[in-house]
Design an enzyme around this catalytic site. Structure first.
Site, PDB file in Angstrom:
ATOM      1  N   CYS A  13       0.842  -1.199   0.000  1.00 12.31           N
ATOM      2  CA  CYS A  13       0.000   0.000   0.000  1.00 12.31           C
ATOM      3  C   CYS A  13       0.878   1.250   0.000  1.00 12.31           C
ATOM      4  CB  CYS A  13      -0.896  -0.036   1.241  1.00 12.31           C
ATOM      5  SG  CYS A  13      -1.724   1.516   1.560  1.00 12.31           S
ATOM      6  N   CYS A  16       0.762   3.180   3.225  1.00  9.82           N
ATOM      7  CA  CYS A  16       1.546   2.535   4.290  1.00  9.82           C
ATOM      8  C   CYS A  16       3.035   2.812   4.085  1.00  9.82           C
ATOM      9  CB  CYS A  16       1.265   1.039   4.338  1.00  9.82           C
ATOM     10  SG  CYS A  16      -0.312   0.635   5.125  1.00  9.82           S
ATOM     11  N   ASP A  39      -2.014  16.335  -1.109  1.00  7.88           N
ATOM     12  CA  ASP A  39      -2.287  15.449  -2.235  1.00  7.88           C
ATOM     13  C   ASP A  39      -1.303  15.781  -3.361  1.00  7.88           C
ATOM     14  OD1 ASP A  39      -5.036  13.713  -3.250  1.00  7.88           O
ATOM     15  OD2 ASP A  39      -3.633  14.434  -4.774  1.00  7.88           O
ATOM     16  N   HIS A  55      -3.639   0.370   8.608  1.00  3.91           N
ATOM     17  CA  HIS A  55      -4.160   0.078   7.266  1.00  3.91           C
ATOM     18  C   HIS A  55      -5.588  -0.453   7.358  1.00  3.91           C
ATOM     19  CE1 HIS A  55      -3.952  -1.009   2.987  1.00  3.91           C
ATOM     20  NE2 HIS A  55      -4.690  -2.045   3.347  1.00  3.91           N
ATOM     21  N   ASN A  94     -13.915   9.059  -0.727  1.00  5.35           N
ATOM     22  CA  ASN A  94     -14.298   8.246  -1.872  1.00  5.35           C
ATOM     23  C   ASN A  94     -14.342   6.797  -1.385  1.00  5.35           C
ATOM     24  OD1 ASN A  94     -14.375  10.402  -3.716  1.00  5.35           O
ATOM     25  ND2 ASN A  94     -12.162  10.304  -4.011  1.00  5.35           N
ATOM     26  N   GLY A 100     -14.845   6.269  -6.863  1.00  2.73           N
ATOM     27  CA  GLY A 100     -13.659   7.043  -7.222  1.00  2.73           C
ATOM     28  C   GLY A 100     -12.461   6.781  -6.332  1.00  2.73           C
ATOM     29  N   HIS A 107      -8.857   7.287   3.454  1.00  6.74           N
ATOM     30  CA  HIS A 107      -8.306   8.642   3.544  1.00  6.74           C
ATOM     31  C   HIS A 107      -9.430   9.648   3.375  1.00  6.74           C
ATOM     32  CE1 HIS A 107      -7.992   7.115  -0.589  1.00  6.74           C
ATOM     33  NE2 HIS A 107      -8.275   8.353  -0.990  1.00  6.74           N
TER      34      HIS A 107
HETATM   35  P1  AMP Z   1      -8.816   8.481  -4.019  1.00  6.98           P
HETATM   36  O1  AMP Z   1      -9.200   8.659  -5.458  1.00  6.98           O
HETATM   37  O2  AMP Z   1      -9.871   8.925  -3.059  1.00  6.98           O
HETATM   38  O3  AMP Z   1      -8.301   7.083  -3.737  1.00  6.98           O
HETATM   39  O4  AMP Z   1      -7.635   9.492  -3.788  1.00  6.98           O
HETATM   40  C1  AMP Z   1      -6.294   9.128  -3.792  1.00  6.98           C
HETATM   41  C2  AMP Z   1      -5.508  10.406  -3.822  1.00  6.98           C
HETATM   42  O5  AMP Z   1      -4.163  10.094  -3.495  1.00  6.98           O
HETATM   43  C3  AMP Z   1      -5.482  11.093  -5.195  1.00  6.98           C
HETATM   44  O6  AMP Z   1      -6.069  12.389  -5.068  1.00  6.98           O
HETATM   45  C4  AMP Z   1      -4.005  11.134  -5.543  1.00  6.98           C
HETATM   46  O7  AMP Z   1      -3.643  12.336  -6.181  1.00  6.98           O
HETATM   47  C5  AMP Z   1      -3.348  10.993  -4.182  1.00  6.98           C
HETATM   48  N1  AMP Z   1      -2.011  10.406  -4.168  1.00  6.98           N
HETATM   49  C6  AMP Z   1      -1.586   9.299  -4.795  1.00  6.98           C
HETATM   50  N2  AMP Z   1      -0.297   9.043  -4.503  1.00  6.98           N
HETATM   51  C7  AMP Z   1       0.092  10.033  -3.653  1.00  6.98           C
HETATM   52  C8  AMP Z   1       1.309  10.345  -2.995  1.00  6.98           C
HETATM   53  N3  AMP Z   1       2.412   9.580  -3.131  1.00  6.98           N
HETATM   54  N4  AMP Z   1       1.355  11.439  -2.211  1.00  6.98           N
HETATM   55  C9  AMP Z   1       0.268  12.222  -2.070  1.00  6.98           C
HETATM   56  N5  AMP Z   1      -0.902  11.977  -2.656  1.00  6.98           N
HETATM   57  C10 AMP Z   1      -0.997  10.905  -3.444  1.00  6.98           C
HETATM   58 ZN    ZN Z   2      -2.131   1.106   3.791  1.00  8.33          ZN
END
Ligand code: AMP
Ligand code: ZN
Length: 123
Positions: A13, A16, A39, A55, A94, A100, A107
């Site tokens: 993950c 994680c 983000d 997790h 989400n 989504g 999160h």
């Molecule tokens: P979700 O679509 O709700 O799963 O949102 C996941 C979010 O994680 C997205 O808005 C991505 O831009 C963000 N994301 C993915 N990888 C990273 C990362 N390494 N650091 C910060 N944000 C991330």
């Molecule tokens: Zn995790």
């Protein structure tokens, strides 16, 4: 798009890995059980993710035993919003692929900082 939802174990993950500091990330908030960071692909002037250190995949995995996690994420987001003096903001979970959710580590999105209210994302 490669679906992170397949990665149901903490080992694979990405969040994680952030918690374990395997992916260098600046933390905006760090508490005993909660972390927050920007983000990587912001959808608002302020776009912060608040995550539990434990997790848990999704809101759909919460029950009466562990629902306190959601409370701590919301209170973490509120604390950050107050620190940033956001007059208004949106909090988004989400849930599941159709909702989504890309990353299968629960999160809370904190979105705000638009120049004028209301925010751009009308629900
Ligand atoms: P979700 O679509 O709700 O799963 O949102 C996941 C979010 O994680 C997205 O808005 C991505 O831009 C963000 N994301 C993915 N990888 C990273 C990362 N390494 N650091 C910060 N944000 C991330
Ligand atoms: Zn995790």
């Amino acid at each position: 798009m490669e679906t992170a939802l397949k990665n149901s174990d903490g080992a694979s993950c990405i969040f994680c890995k952030i918690i374990k500091k395997e992916i260098p990330t600046e933390f905006i908030l760090e508490e005993d059980d909660v972390l927050a960071f920007d983000d990587i692909n912001p959808k608002a002037p302020v776009h912060i993710l608040v995550i539990p250190k434990k997790h848990i995949e999704s809101v759909s995995d919460l029950d009466s035993e562990n629902a306190g996690v959601a409370e701590r994420l919301i209170l973490g987001a509120k604390k950050i919003a107050e620190g940033k003096k956001l007059s208004g903001y949106k909090l988004v979970f989400n849930v599941g692929q159709e909702g989504g959710q890309i990353i299968s580590h629960i999160h809370l999105h904190l979105l705000g900082g638009w120049p004028s209210s209301p925010g751009k994302l009308e629900v």
